[in-house]
Every structure is written in structure tokens, then in C-alpha cells.
Design an enzyme around this catalytic site. Structure first.
Site, PDB file in Angstrom:
ATOM      1  N   HIS A  19       9.410  -1.252 -16.250  1.00  0.00           N
ATOM      2  CA  HIS A  19       9.680  -2.695 -16.302  1.00  0.00           C
ATOM      3  C   HIS A  19       8.486  -3.390 -16.950  1.00  0.00           C
ATOM      4  O   HIS A  19       7.502  -2.728 -17.317  1.00  0.00           O
ATOM      5  CB  HIS A  19      10.007  -3.242 -14.910  1.00  0.00           C
ATOM      6  CG  HIS A  19       8.963  -2.964 -13.861  1.00  0.00           C
ATOM      7  ND1 HIS A  19       7.656  -3.389 -13.972  1.00  0.00           N
ATOM      8  CD2 HIS A  19       9.029  -2.291 -12.678  1.00  0.00           C
ATOM      9  CE1 HIS A  19       6.988  -3.025 -12.891  1.00  0.00           C
ATOM     10  NE2 HIS A  19       7.789  -2.333 -12.098  1.00  0.00           N
ATOM     11  N   HIS A  22       4.900  -2.563 -15.708  1.00  0.00           N
ATOM     12  CA  HIS A  22       4.310  -1.339 -16.280  1.00  0.00           C
ATOM     13  C   HIS A  22       3.867  -1.615 -17.718  1.00  0.00           C
ATOM     14  O   HIS A  22       2.812  -1.167 -18.158  1.00  0.00           O
ATOM     15  CB  HIS A  22       5.331  -0.197 -16.324  1.00  0.00           C
ATOM     16  CG  HIS A  22       5.863   0.224 -14.990  1.00  0.00           C
ATOM     17  ND1 HIS A  22       7.205   0.165 -14.683  1.00  0.00           N
ATOM     18  CD2 HIS A  22       5.248   0.725 -13.887  1.00  0.00           C
ATOM     19  CE1 HIS A  22       7.390   0.601 -13.454  1.00  0.00           C
ATOM     20  NE2 HIS A  22       6.225   0.947 -12.939  1.00  0.00           N
ATOM     21  N   CYS A 127       8.072   7.898  10.453  1.00  0.00           N
ATOM     22  CA  CYS A 127       9.388   7.273  10.268  1.00  0.00           C
ATOM     23  C   CYS A 127      10.259   8.237   9.479  1.00  0.00           C
ATOM     24  O   CYS A 127       9.909   8.599   8.348  1.00  0.00           O
ATOM     25  CB  CYS A 127       9.250   5.947   9.524  1.00  0.00           C
ATOM     26  SG  CYS A 127      10.850   5.310   8.972  1.00  0.00           S
ATOM     27  N   CYS A 130      11.457   6.743   6.075  1.00  0.00           N
ATOM     28  CA  CYS A 130      10.477   6.778   4.976  1.00  0.00           C
ATOM     29  C   CYS A 130      10.008   8.206   4.723  1.00  0.00           C
ATOM     30  O   CYS A 130       9.420   8.493   3.692  1.00  0.00           O
ATOM     31  CB  CYS A 130       9.221   5.977   5.316  1.00  0.00           C
ATOM     32  SG  CYS A 130       9.478   4.272   5.730  1.00  0.00           S
ATOM     33  N   CYS A 145       9.543   0.189  12.075  1.00  0.00           N
ATOM     34  CA  CYS A 145       9.268   0.357  10.642  1.00  0.00           C
ATOM     35  C   CYS A 145       9.868  -0.846   9.917  1.00  0.00           C
ATOM     36  O   CYS A 145      11.060  -1.132  10.085  1.00  0.00           O
ATOM     37  CB  CYS A 145       9.905   1.646  10.126  1.00  0.00           C
ATOM     38  SG  CYS A 145      10.072   1.651   8.327  1.00  0.00           S
ATOM     39  N   HIS A 148      12.995   0.213   7.713  1.00  0.00           N
ATOM     40  CA  HIS A 148      14.197   0.795   8.319  1.00  0.00           C
ATOM     41  C   HIS A 148      14.553   0.184   9.671  1.00  0.00           C
ATOM     42  O   HIS A 148      15.588   0.514  10.247  1.00  0.00           O
ATOM     43  CB  HIS A 148      14.029   2.320   8.439  1.00  0.00           C
ATOM     44  CG  HIS A 148      13.863   2.957   7.091  1.00  0.00           C
ATOM     45  ND1 HIS A 148      12.632   3.209   6.530  1.00  0.00           N
ATOM     46  CD2 HIS A 148      14.790   3.331   6.173  1.00  0.00           C
ATOM     47  CE1 HIS A 148      12.808   3.737   5.323  1.00  0.00           C
ATOM     48  NE2 HIS A 148      14.105   3.814   5.085  1.00  0.00           N
ATOM     49  N   LYS A 299       7.805 -12.073  -7.116  1.00  0.00           N
ATOM     50  CA  LYS A 299       7.518 -10.663  -7.304  1.00  0.00           C
ATOM     51  C   LYS A 299       8.772  -9.978  -7.858  1.00  0.00           C
ATOM     52  O   LYS A 299       9.880 -10.302  -7.454  1.00  0.00           O
ATOM     53  CB  LYS A 299       7.141 -10.067  -5.935  1.00  0.00           C
ATOM     54  CG  LYS A 299       6.324  -8.828  -6.086  1.00  0.00           C
ATOM     55  CD  LYS A 299       5.833  -8.290  -4.774  1.00  0.00           C
ATOM     56  CE  LYS A 299       5.446  -6.849  -5.049  1.00  0.00           C
ATOM     57  NZ  LYS A 299       5.079  -6.092  -3.925  1.00  0.00           N
ATOM     58  N   LYS A 302      13.738  -4.756  -6.971  1.00  0.00           N
ATOM     59  CA  LYS A 302      15.143  -4.387  -7.150  1.00  0.00           C
ATOM     60  C   LYS A 302      16.029  -5.256  -6.282  1.00  0.00           C
ATOM     61  O   LYS A 302      17.083  -5.711  -6.689  1.00  0.00           O
ATOM     62  CB  LYS A 302      15.341  -2.916  -6.783  1.00  0.00           C
ATOM     63  CG  LYS A 302      15.023  -1.995  -7.937  1.00  0.00           C
ATOM     64  CD  LYS A 302      15.457  -0.578  -7.634  1.00  0.00           C
ATOM     65  CE  LYS A 302      14.859   0.377  -8.653  1.00  0.00           C
ATOM     66  NZ  LYS A 302      14.656   1.719  -8.158  1.00  0.00           N
TER      67      LYS A 302
HETATM   68  N1  MSP Z   1       1.570   6.418  -9.653  1.00  0.00           N
HETATM   69  C1  MSP Z   1       0.719   5.401  -9.159  1.00  0.00           C
HETATM   70  C2  MSP Z   1      -0.585   5.349  -9.931  1.00  0.00           C
HETATM   71  C3  MSP Z   1      -1.358   6.626  -9.955  1.00  0.00           C
HETATM   72  S1  MSP Z   1      -2.751   6.491 -10.978  1.00  0.00           S
HETATM   73  C4  MSP Z   1      -3.540   7.943 -10.747  1.00  0.00           C
HETATM   74  C5  MSP Z   1       1.408   4.040  -9.270  1.00  0.00           C
HETATM   75  N2  MSP Z   1       2.509   3.991 -10.054  1.00  0.00           N
HETATM   76  S2  MSP Z   1       3.375   2.668 -10.318  1.00  0.00           S
HETATM   77  O1  MSP Z   1       4.440   3.055 -11.207  1.00  0.00           O
HETATM   78  O2  MSP Z   1       3.754   2.065  -9.081  1.00  0.00           O
HETATM   79  O3  MSP Z   1       2.443   1.655 -11.038  1.00  0.00           O
HETATM   80  C6  MSP Z   1       1.811   2.017 -12.251  1.00  0.00           C
HETATM   81  C7  MSP Z   1       0.894   0.903 -12.740  1.00  0.00           C
HETATM   82  O4  MSP Z   1       1.690  -0.243 -13.032  1.00  0.00           O
HETATM   83  C8  MSP Z   1      -0.119   0.482 -11.658  1.00  0.00           C
HETATM   84  O5  MSP Z   1      -1.378   0.245 -12.230  1.00  0.00           O
HETATM   85  C9  MSP Z   1       0.475  -0.800 -11.111  1.00  0.00           C
HETATM   86  O6  MSP Z   1      -0.494  -1.710 -10.659  1.00  0.00           O
HETATM   87  C10 MSP Z   1       1.141  -1.349 -12.368  1.00  0.00           C
HETATM   88  N3  MSP Z   1       2.213  -2.280 -12.023  1.00  0.00           N
HETATM   89  C11 MSP Z   1       3.365  -2.022 -11.339  1.00  0.00           C
HETATM   90  N4  MSP Z   1       4.038  -3.202 -11.190  1.00  0.00           N
HETATM   91  C12 MSP Z   1       3.357  -4.208 -11.775  1.00  0.00           C
HETATM   92  C13 MSP Z   1       3.566  -5.573 -11.987  1.00  0.00           C
HETATM   93  N5  MSP Z   1       4.621  -6.210 -11.535  1.00  0.00           N
HETATM   94  N6  MSP Z   1       2.639  -6.236 -12.728  1.00  0.00           N
HETATM   95  C14 MSP Z   1       1.546  -5.612 -13.288  1.00  0.00           C
HETATM   96  N7  MSP Z   1       1.320  -4.345 -13.075  1.00  0.00           N
HETATM   97  C15 MSP Z   1       2.169  -3.624 -12.271  1.00  0.00           C
HETATM   98  O7  MSP Z   1       0.930   3.098  -8.675  1.00  0.00           O
END
Ligand code: MSP
Length: 523
Positions: A19, A22, A127, A130, A145, A148, A299, A302
Site C-alpha cells: 500500500h 510501504h 491467545c 493470535c 485479548c 479476539h 490510519k 483493512k
Molecule cells: N517486516 C517488518 C520489518 C522488518 S525489518 C527487518 C515490518 N513489515 S511491514 O510490512 O509491516 O512494514 C514495512 C515498513 O513499512 C516498515 O518500516 C513500516 O513502518 C512501513 N509502513 C507500514 N505502514 C506504513 C504507513 N502507513 N506509513 C508509512 N510507513 C508504513 O514491519
């Protein structure tokens, strides 16, 4: 600069599709690495995907496919999204890569041998929804939790633990004595407070509770649990191996910057640092934590149904190239602060900065060059580096470099756009059309030259954000460029024919222009 520059991003969980949150991180990182490549040939960017753990196991089983099938399916979505956004990484690692899995086992073994990992029987609140232990702090007031709404069971499990508590003081001293280590520095106090409460952490789970992961070496009952696996990617990707580290590893490590989101700063500035200390490896120079992207101030989630894929934005605005979205995202938030995405704001910002400020300025000036001088720059128009605009260009370059050195990407972008603002003002103040009317052709030509040479500077500085627009500006100026910073010397445009009427085209169309609207309607 001939020094190497190694940048890593967080690796994304592949239990869903990418998204724009990321994408935000990958765009920021790509802008940084493209800027560094303008200064050195040895800039290297690593990104990747985090593919093990209970969430992937559960999502796959709900879909009736194997975890690896789920990882493959979603990995290709990330790969595609990054290609569409022109993220120019040098390498993309998957934690299911065999090479990574092998070295993670070595690392685990080494930490065991060092006495930093020990087996320990642990009683916690488990849990079953989870499928993990919950922290009592995270339960509802009634002890349920929160996801859940079920009371977790008290379960005793034997796991491996990492002696994080041994590293507390060393890490705190390191943070306090290295001011560039945690950026932005506004995060330092929060982190030092978290360090005070740090206890040893569990780094494995029983195979019965988590099967999808890397097995603990010499213990078939246990799976290495996420963080040692995930964090190690930064070194396994470039060839770390306890016995025989690669030349590439020796050249690139330690990382110059590890770009991550604010939610995972504890894992990078505490867990990761302790692991590196235990392995006897040098520490990254900077951990840079960006803020979060919200959608219309909420925020992304989903359940709220407001998750936006980067492709959807490009499609909605009928953008063939990602430049506008890259520019908007890179400048969406002040360093380290949260930023917000809204369609309206996106449209306004890129129309104002890219279409009006930069695009129009170039277009108008080239048209004047054709009208008054048949598209040709004459020797006497060329100014030297003491002219007002040349000095402003040099100052902007210095500011941009300084901002980038502190990973202030939005601020560096603003410096470029405010230079373009000043050039627009210079045109208004000097009114080359009036000069032409008064037959002051030398002065008129000099103003036009200054603007076009400023545009060449803008194209180079803008390149990391908008690589295609930057190339189009250069084409409009009839210049070859490799966008290196050593081209940022006043006087690049020579006495030569630059353009003719038919060749002048806008480098960026307003998003609400008729043309864009027509394309949207499929005309
Ligand atoms: N897999 C772990 C990171 C492991 S690093 C050794 C993780 N994955 S994640 O998919 O949840 O997030 C990946 C990156 O995207 C993280 O740095 C996270 O902060 C960033 N973001 C996820 N959602 C975000 C926003 N809504 N806004 C900005 N960055 C976001 O955490």
C-alpha cells in the site's frame, strides 16, 4: 565523493499487497539513493520482503494454499509495485532465500556459542486466536485479548531467549555518544526510556505453535522467531557469512543508513544493535525513522477499507509515469513526522509545483527564446557564476546536499521548488517581454539564458524525485546529462540552437487539465 554508500529499507511482510505506506518508505529511500548516485558510483540500495512467521502461516492456511505459495504470490505484487514506481534498488532479498536461511542459522548458533542465547522456560498469557503470547499491558481492562475478546490462557513454553539486558548500558552509551545514530534526533529520548525497561527477549517458538520459519540449528522442536531472521537480512543479502564473508560485505557493511518506519525503531536501535554487538560487527551509521502516512487523516487499515495501493493512485490520475506521485510522497511529510495522503492535496501540490512553477516556467521561457531569438542562445547572453541567479543556484545546491545528509528529503525538495519560485519572480521582475518591446535585446537574452541555465540546475536536483520529468527538461533544453552533481556548474548551456516552435512541449501536464481529463474518460 568516492566513499561507498549503503542504504537498506525495512523488509515488508508479504501477508498482503503493498500500500502507499510501504511505498512511502521505498520512495524516500529511492530518492536518497538516487541523490547519492549523483555524487558517488558506489551507492547501493537493498530492499526486500519478510516472509516467515505466524501471520503468513495463518493467511496461507485460510486461503488453502502453502505459505510459500502465498509468499510468491505477494512478493510479485511488491516487485511489480516497485517497478511501476521506478524504485531503483540494487537488490531485493526474500527471507525465504536459501542463502539467507543458511546464514541466519549460523548467526543463531554463534549467538548461542557466545552465551547470548539461552533456553528458558517461560510462562505467559497465550491467545489461541493470535497464536502468540500477549503482553499483560496490551489486554483490555477485563483481561481479554483486544483482537479476539477472549481470555488468554496461562501457558508454559520452553523457548530460546536473547540476553538483551546485557547490552542495555552499552547501547545507551552508544546512542548518547553518536548524534547521527538515531535520526531524527527527536526520537532519542523515547528510545532511551524504552531501553530502561528492556528485558531478555524470546527468539524462538515451538514448532507446534509456529512452523513457518527457519528451524533452530540442532533443535527440531523450535523455530527461530521473526526478529533475528528479519533483521539479519541487512547483512546476509550482501554476503555475510561467519566463516567466509564476501568482498561485497566487507566493502558495504556497515550501512550508512537504515530507513525504517517509526513503529519498528525499537527493533532496529536496540535488538539489531545488540545482535551486531554480539557478532562483533560494526554498527550502522544512521537509523533513520520516518513517520506514517495516513489517509484523509486516518490510519490506513483493512477494517476501515481505506487501504490505497500505489497503482490505484497512478491509475486514478491517469499517470503513465510515477514522477508526480514520487514527488508528492517524498515531500508529504516533514522529516520524521507523519504525513497525510488525499487526492485533492496530491492534485494541488503537483499542479502547483511541477506544472505551474517548474513546467510553465520552462515552457514560457523556451517560447520567448523562439519568438525573440529563433531558439538560439548567443554568446553575449551567457552570464558567469557571479550573476544573481547563478549564486542562488549554487546556494540551493549546498542546501540540498546538506538536507540530504540529514535525510531531510521533503525539505530538500522544498529548497528546489523555492529556487524555482525565485526564478519565476526574477522573470516577473525583469519582464523579458517588456525588454523585447523596448528593443533591449541583449538584456532580454541574458534573462532568458539565466532562466534556462537555472532550469538545467533544477532538472539535476529534481532528478532523484522525478527522474522522467528531469530527463524531459534536459531534452527540452537540448542537453545530454547523466544527472551527476559535477554538472552543477554554471554555464552548462552554451551558445547554441536550443529549440524550435514544434519541439516545445510541456514537461508536466496539470492533473486537472483537459487532456488529463480526456484520458481519464478513455478518449
Ligand atoms: N517486516 C517488518 C520489518 C522488518 S525489518 C527487518 C515490518 N513489515 S511491514 O510490512 O509491516 O512494514 C514495512 C515498513 O513499512 C516498515 O518500516 C513500516 O513502518 C512501513 N509502513 C507500514 N505502514 C506504513 C504507513 N502507513 N506509513 C508509512 N510507513 C508504513 O514491519
Amino acid at each position: 565523493m568516492t566513499e561507498k554508500f549503503y542504504l537498506t529499507t525495512a523488509i515488508d511482510y508479504v501477508n498482503g499487497a503493498p500500500h502507499i505506506g510501504h511505498a512511502y518508505e521505498k520512495i524516500l529511500s529511492d530518492v536518497i539513493i538516487r541523490h547519492k548516485r549523483q555524487l558517488t558510483d558506489k551507492a547501493y540500495m537493498l530492499t526486500g520482503t519478510d516472509e516467515h512467521g505466524i501471520k503468513i502461516q495463518k493467511t496461507a492456511s485460510a486461503k488453502g494454499i502453502t505459505p510459500k505459495e502465498l509468499c510468491d504470490e505477494n512478493f510479485s505484487k511488491f516487485e511489480k509495485a516497485w517497478a511501476e514506481l521506478e524504485i531503483s534498488y540494487d537488490q531485493i532479498i526474500r527471507t525465504t532465500d536459501e542463502k539467507h536461511r543458511k546464514v541466519v542459522k549460523q548467526i543463531f548458533k554463534k549467538l548461542l556459542e557466545n552465551g547470548d542465547i539461552y533456553k528458558h522456560s517461560y510462562t505467559g498469557l497465550y491467545c489461541s486466536g493470535c497464536e502468540c503470547f500477549l503482553n499483560p499491558k496490551d489486554l483490555t481492562e477485563d483481561g481479554l485479548c483486544p483482537d479476539h475478546m477472549k481470555k488468554p490462557e496461562e501457558v508454559t513454553e520452553e523457548n530460546y531467549f536473547f540476553r538483551l539486558s546485557n547490552y542495555k548500558e552499552k547501547i545507551a552509551d552508544y546512542i548518547k555518544s553518536h548524534e547521527d545514530f538515531i535520526l531524527p534526533s527527536s526520537r532519542v529520548n523515547e528510545l532511551l526510556n524504552q531501553l530502561k525497561d528492556i528485558e531478555d527477549i524470546s527468539v524462538s517458538r515451538t514448532k507446534a505453535s509456529v512452523e513457518w520459519g527457519i528451524g533452530v540449528p540442532d533443535d527440531i522442536e523450535q523455530t527461530i522467531y521473526v526478529w533475528i531472521d528479519a533483521l539479519s537480512n541487512y547483512i546476509t543479502a550482501i554476503g555475510y557469512d561467519i566463516e567466509n564473508p564476501s568482498e561485497q560485505f566487507k566493502e558495504l557493511w556497515p550501512a550508512n543508513v537504515q530507513v525504517i518506519g517509526k513503529d519498528i525503531i525499537k527493533f532496529h536501535s536496540i535488538y539489531w544493535i545488540a545482535i551486531l554487538m554480539s557478532l562483533g560487527l560494526p554498527l550502522p551509521k544512521t537509523i533513520y525513522a520516518h513517520g506514517w502516512i495516513t489517509i484523509d487523516q486516518s490510519k490506513m487499515s483493512k477494517s476501515l477499507g481505506n487501504v490505497i495501493a500505489p497503482h490505484d493512485v497512478l491509475e486514478a490520475f491517469n499517470l503513465e509515469k510515477p514522477d508526480a506521485f514520487r514527488y508528492y510522497m517524498a515531500c508529504a511529510a516533514q522529516t520524521g513526522k507523519d504525513g497525510n495522503y488525499s487526492d485533492e492535496d496530491f492534485k494541488e501540490k503537483v499542479n502547483a509545483d511541477l506544472a505551474n512553477n517548474i513546467g510553465n516556467l520552462l515552457n514560457r521561457t523556451l517560447n520567448m527564446l523562439v519568438k525573440y531569438f529563433d531558439g538560439e542562445i548567443k554568446t553575449e547572453f551567457i552570464s558567469d557564476n557571479t550573476s544573481k541567479i547563478a549564486i542562488l543556484a549554487a546556494n540551493t545546491k549546498t542546501q540540498v546536499i546538506e538536507r540530504f545528509n540529514k535525510y531531510e528529503i521533503a525539505e530538500a525538495g522544498n529548497a528546489i521548488v523555492s529556487f524555482a519560485d525565485s526564478v519565476n519572480k526574477y522573470v516577473t521582475d525583469n519582464a523579458p517581454w517588456t525588454l523585447a518591446k523596448e528593443e533591449k535585446m541583449l538584456e532580454c537574452g541574458q534573462v532568458i539564458y539565466n532562466v534556462l541555465e537555472a532550469m538545467r540546475h533544477i532538472a539535476i536536483m529534481l532528478y532523484p524525485y522525478c527522474p522522467n520529468i528531469a530527463k524531459d527538461i534536459m531534452t527540452q533544453l537540448n542537453k545530454e546529462s547523466n544527472f551527476k552533481y559535477d554538472e552543477l556548474v554554471w554555464g552548462g548551456i552554451k551558445a547554441e540552437k536550443i529549440t524550435e516552435k514544434e519541439k516545445i512541449t510541456p514537461v508536466f501536464l496539470r492533473l486537472d487539465s483537459e487532456f488529463a481529463q480526456d484520458k481519464k474518460k478513455g478518449k
